[in-house]
Design an enzyme around this catalytic site. Structure first.
Site, PDB file in Angstrom:
ATOM      1  N   ASP A 320      16.858 -16.061   4.378  1.00  0.00           N
ATOM      2  CA  ASP A 320      16.543 -17.317   3.701  1.00  0.00           C
ATOM      3  C   ASP A 320      16.705 -17.133   2.183  1.00  0.00           C
ATOM      4  O   ASP A 320      16.900 -16.023   1.685  1.00  0.00           O
ATOM      5  CB  ASP A 320      15.124 -17.787   4.078  1.00  0.00           C
ATOM      6  CG  ASP A 320      14.931 -19.292   3.831  1.00  0.00           C
ATOM      7  OD1 ASP A 320      15.837 -19.941   3.278  1.00  0.00           O
ATOM      8  OD2 ASP A 320      13.855 -19.810   4.185  1.00  0.00           O
ATOM      9  N   GLU A 516       8.993 -28.112   1.563  1.00  0.00           N
ATOM     10  CA  GLU A 516       8.539 -26.712   1.560  1.00  0.00           C
ATOM     11  C   GLU A 516       7.112 -26.572   1.028  1.00  0.00           C
ATOM     12  O   GLU A 516       6.275 -27.463   1.201  1.00  0.00           O
ATOM     13  CB  GLU A 516       9.548 -25.837   0.805  1.00  0.00           C
ATOM     14  CG  GLU A 516      10.926 -25.869   1.489  1.00  0.00           C
ATOM     15  CD  GLU A 516      11.891 -24.824   0.981  1.00  0.00           C
ATOM     16  OE1 GLU A 516      11.500 -23.669   0.789  1.00  0.00           O
ATOM     17  OE2 GLU A 516      13.073 -25.169   0.792  1.00  0.00           O
TER      18      GLU A 516
HETATM   19  C1  BGC Z   1      14.605 -23.022   3.096  1.00  0.00           C
HETATM   20  C2  BGC Z   1      15.598 -23.200   4.200  1.00  0.00           C
HETATM   21  C3  BGC Z   1      16.862 -23.825   3.661  1.00  0.00           C
HETATM   22  C4  BGC Z   1      17.394 -23.001   2.523  1.00  0.00           C
HETATM   23  C5  BGC Z   1      18.644 -23.565   1.895  1.00  0.00           C
HETATM   24  C6  BGC Z   1      15.201 -22.322   1.921  1.00  0.00           C
HETATM   25  O1  BGC Z   1      14.312 -22.290   0.861  1.00  0.00           O
HETATM   26  O2  BGC Z   1      13.491 -22.300   3.577  1.00  0.00           O
HETATM   27  O3  BGC Z   1      15.049 -23.988   5.225  1.00  0.00           O
HETATM   28  O4  BGC Z   1      17.801 -23.921   4.677  1.00  0.00           O
HETATM   29  O5  BGC Z   1      16.410 -22.899   1.523  1.00  0.00           O
HETATM   30  O6  BGC Z   1      18.384 -24.728   1.210  1.00  0.00           O
HETATM   31  C1  BGC Z   2      16.947 -25.538  -3.481  1.00  0.00           C
HETATM   32  C2  BGC Z   2      16.541 -25.563  -2.036  1.00  0.00           C
HETATM   33  C3  BGC Z   2      15.846 -24.303  -1.710  1.00  0.00           C
HETATM   34  C4  BGC Z   2      14.714 -24.019  -2.679  1.00  0.00           C
HETATM   35  C5  BGC Z   2      14.059 -22.720  -2.403  1.00  0.00           C
HETATM   36  C6  BGC Z   2      15.742 -25.247  -4.365  1.00  0.00           C
HETATM   37  O1  BGC Z   2      16.121 -25.181  -5.689  1.00  0.00           O
HETATM   38  O2  BGC Z   2      17.510 -26.744  -3.841  1.00  0.00           O
HETATM   39  O3  BGC Z   2      17.628 -25.745  -1.207  1.00  0.00           O
HETATM   40  O4  BGC Z   2      15.367 -24.349  -0.407  1.00  0.00           O
HETATM   41  O5  BGC Z   2      15.170 -24.050  -3.991  1.00  0.00           O
HETATM   42  O6  BGC Z   2      12.997 -22.478  -3.254  1.00  0.00           O
END
Ligand code: BGC
Ligand code: BGC
Length: 599
Positions: A320, A516
C-alpha cells in the site's frame, strides 16, 4: 600550397571530430534522457506473439531482461512524482498510479486518455517495450474522473446483497476505465469491518464474511470480464484494527494494530481473499496495518506461506501507499524485508530512483535472491499478458460514448434503490403518496452531490457541495411528485410559519465527505445543527421522515422515538433519483443492513 593544404585538412579533422562528437552526444542524450533504445527487441520476438501461451511469453520475456529491467517492473509510482517523463522508459517502470485526486490538469475522460497514452507510449519505447499497468481507485465507478458514473459506495452495495448487480457495476466501471486507458483497479475492498468508527467502513461490503465473499467475487469477475486487473484489498484483517492504535499521528484506527488471533483472522477475514483468488484476482494489496508487532507488509507468513503457498495465489502482491518505506528503520532494510516477505510490486509511490539503487544493491549483495526477483517479475508479467496489454488494444468511438452514459446511470440508480434500508416506519407512513399536497424538504444533505458521493470522488477526501454532475435527492423528490404537489425546500428548515402543518416533512442529513483515517470517528452521530433542523421541520409537519446520508451507522438512538420514519441511503453517489423511486413507492424497500445498527 603545402601549408594551405595542411590548414585545410586540419579544419576537416576538426569538423569530422565535431560531427562525431555531436552524433555520439545526441545518441547518449537520446538513450539517457529519453529512454528510447536504438537496440529495440525485434518485432518477431516470441513474447510479442499473441498466439503463444502466457507461460511461454512470460518465460521468453524474462529471459531477455537485465537485472535493472526486472527491478523496474516492481516499481509502482504516482504519476505526479515522475521527475522526468523519460524516466518511465529509462527505469523500465512497471506501473504508475493516480492517487485519489491525482488526475491530469484537464480532468475529463479525454484528458485522462491523453495522459495515460503518453505514459504508455514512453513505456513502449523502451528496449523491450513492456507496457505499463496504470492503477486507479475506481472504487465506486471511475470516480476520480469528472463526469463518470458514480455508484453507491460498497457499503450500499452490501445492503443490496445483490451479486448480479455488483457484477454489472464492475463491468460498467471497467468500461469507463477503458475509455481513459487505465487498466488496473485498486478495488474491491475485501475487508470485513468490525468497528464502525473506522473511516473506511463505507469502503467495505459490510461485516458479514459470506456477504463480503460473494460480492467481492462478483466484482472481481466483472472487472476481469473486460480484462481490467482487479485488486482485493487490504490483506489481511484491516476491518479488525483497533481504536487508538494507529501509527499515523493524525489517525486513530487506520494504519493501526490488529490483535485478534490467527484462527479468527482465518475464519472471519481470510475467506473473501480466498474466494477472490479462486476467481483469478490479478493483485492483492497488503494492508498498512500490523498484526500484533508485525507489519503485514513484512509478514512472510501471511504473504508467502499462506497467500502464495496455501492459497496458491498466482497474481502479484502490491504494497500500500508508502507502507514499505514506512517500515521503521533504514529504507534499504525495509525494502529487503518487504520484498523477501513476498511483496512483488512496491507502491513507492515517490522515490523510484532510490528504490532502483537499493534494489540493485540488494540483488548484487545477495540480500534479495535472483529467484525472488524472477518470481516477483514473472507474476507481474503474467498479469500484464493476461490483461492483453502486449496485444493491440484499440478504443473505439463507441467505447468512448459509454463514459457516463444514460445506460450506465440507470444501473447506478438501480443500485441506489436496492441499497436503501428502512430502519423505522412504525406507523407505515411510507411510501409517500405522489399526490401529497405539501412536502417540506430540509437538511444539509438534501441538495448536495458531494455528500451523496462521499470520499474518493474527484478528490481523495471528496468535495462537499455540488461539483459533480448528477441528481441530488431533492431533485429526485421534485421529479417524482405530481404536478399538484408543492415541494418546499429550505436547507436549514427555517420555513415561514404558516397556520397549517405540512403533510410531510423530510429532513436529509448525515456526514460530510471523508476518506481513510481522516474519517476515524469515536462517536459517529448527527451534529447539533442537524438535530435542530429536524426539530424545526417536525414542529410544522404532520409526519417527519429522516433520511441519513452516511458511510456508516450514526447513533440516533436518543432521538429516533420522535421520528415517524428513518431511512439510510448510505453514500448513494451521483444518481440521487433512486431515493425518490423507493420513497414514493415505484419500488419497494429491499435493502438489508450489512452491519449492525443499534437503535
Ligand atoms: C489506500 C489504498 C489505495 C491507495 C492508492 C492507500 O492509501 O489505503 O486503498 O488504493 O492508497 O490510492
Ligand atoms: C492520495 C491517496 C492516498 C493517500 C495516502 C493521498 O494523497 O491521493 O490516493 O491513498 O494519499 O495517504
Amino acid at each position: 600550397m603545402g601549408s594551405s593544404h595542411k590548414k585545410f585538412s586540419f579544419k576537416r579533422k576538426q569538423v569530422v571530430l565535431l560531427l562525431l562528437f555531436l552524433i555520439v552526444g545526441s545518441l547518449v542524450f537520446v538513450e539517457f534522457f529519453t529512454g528510447i533504445r536504438w537496440q529495440k527487441e525485434s518485432e518477431d520476438a516470441l513474447y510479442k506473439d499473441a498466439t503463444r501461451s502466457t507461460q511461454e511469453r512470460v518465460d521468453d520475456l524474462l529471459s531477455r531482461m537485465t537485472t535493472d529491467e526486472k527491478i523496474g517492473q516492481m516499481a509502482l509510482v504516482e504519476q505526479n512524482s515522475i521527475l522526468l517523463r523519460s524516466d518511465i522508459a529509462r527505469f523500465g517502470l512497471g506501473a504508475l498510479l493516480s492517487g485519489g485526486g491525482g488526475g491530469p490538469d484537464e480532468n475529463t475522460q479525454e484528458g485522462w486518455l491523453t495522459m495515460v497514452n503518453d505514459f504508455q507510449e514512453r513505456a513502449k519505447s523502451s528496449r523491450l517495450g513492456i507496457p505499463l499497468l496504470y492503477g486507479v481507485d475506481a472504487v465506486h465507478g471511475h470516480s476520480n474522473v469528472f463526469g463518470a458514473t458514480i455508484f453507491p459506495h460498497q457499503i450500499g452495495l452490501g445492503a443490496s446483497a445483490d451479486a448480479d448487480l455488483v457484477r454489472r457495476i464492475a463491468v460498467i466501471t471497467a468500461e469507463e476505465m477503458i475509455t481513459t486507458g487505465t487498466n488496473w483497479n485498486f478495488s474491491p475492498t475485501a475487508d470485513v469491518v468490525q468497528d464502525i468508527r473506522w473511516g473506511r467502513t463505507y469502503e467495505t461490503f459490510g461485516a458479514d464474511t459470506k456477504l463480503v465473499e460473494d460480492l467481492t467475487t462478483a466484482y472481481v469477475e466483472g472487472l476481469h470480464s473486460l480484462s481490467i486487473v482487479g485488486t482485493a484489498k487490504h490483506y489481511l484483517g484491516s476491518g479488525a484494527m483497533e481504536w487508538g492504535t494507529s501509527t499515523n499521528p493524525g489517525y486513530q484506527i487506520d494504519q493501526g494494530v490488529i490483535t485478534i488471533d490467527e484462527a479468527v483472522l482465518r475464519s472471519t477475514h481470510l475467506p473473501p481473499f480466498a474466494r477472490a483468488i479462486d476467481a483469478g484476482v490479478g493483485s492483492i494489496m497488503v494492508s498498512h496495518a500490523s498484526w500484533n508487532d508485525v507489519e503485514l507488509t513484512t509478514s512472510h507468513m501471511w504473504l508467502t506461506d499462506i497467500l502464495k503457498g496455501e492459497l496458491s495465489f498466482q497474481g502479484f502482491v502490491v504494497s500500500d501507499w508508502y507502507s514499505v518505506f514506512d517500515i521503521p528503520g533504514d529504507k534499504y532494510d525495509a525494502l529487503v524485508t518487504a520484498v523477501n516477505a513476498g511483496v512483488d510490486m512496491v507502491m513507492l509511490p515517490y522515490e523510484y530512483r532510490l528504490f532502483a539503487t537499493h534494489m540493485r544493491r540488494a540483488v548484487d549483495e545477495g540480500d534479495i535472491s535472483m529467484d525472488r526477483l524472477n518470481d516477483a517479475v514473472q507474476r507481474i508479467l503474467r498479469i500484464k499478458f493476461e490483461a492483453g496489454l502486449f496485444d493491440n488494444q484499440t478504443i473505439s468511438d463507441a467505447d468512448i460514448r459509454t463514459f457516463g452514459s444514460i445506460e450506465h446511470k440507470e444501473v447506478a440508480r438501480e443500485a441506489v434503490r436496492k441499497s436503501l434500508v428502512l430502519l423505522k416506519d412504525a406507523q407505515q407512513i411510507l411510501p409517500i403518496s405522489k399526490e401529497t399536497p405539501r412536502i417540506l424538504v430540509a437538511g444539509d444533505s438534501a441538495d448536495n452531490l458531494g455528500r451523496q458521493a462521499g470520499g474518493w470522488t474527484i478528490e481523495w477526501q471528496g468535495i462537499d457541495g455540488n461539483w459533480i454532475p448528477g441528481t441530488t435527492i431533492l431533485q429526485g423528490i421534485e421529479d417524482a411528485v405530481s404536478s399538484e404537489t408543492n415541494v418546499e425546500y429550505r436547507q436549514a428548515g427555517d420555513f415561514p410559519l404558516g397556520t397549517e402543518l405540512a403533510d410531510v416533512g423530510i429532513v436529509i442529513v448525515g456526514e460530510t465527505p471523508y476518506a481513510e483515517g481522516v474519517g476515524d470517528n469515536e462517536h459517529p452521530e448527527l451534529s447539533a445543527e442537524d438535530l435542530e433542523v429536524i426539530d424545526r421541520v417536525r414542529a410544522i409537519s404532520k409526519t417527519i421522515i429522516v433520511i441519513l446520508v452516511s458511510g456508516r451507522p450514526l447513533d440516533v438512538s436518543p432521538y429516533v422515538n420522535d421520528w415517524d420514519a428513518l431511512v439510510t441511503v448510505w453514500l448513494p453517489g451521483s444518481e440521487g433519483g433512486g431515493v425518490a423511486d423507493v420513497l414514493f413507492g415505484d419500488y419497494p424497500f429491499t435493502g438489508k443492513l450489512p452491519l449492525e445498527w443499534p437503535l
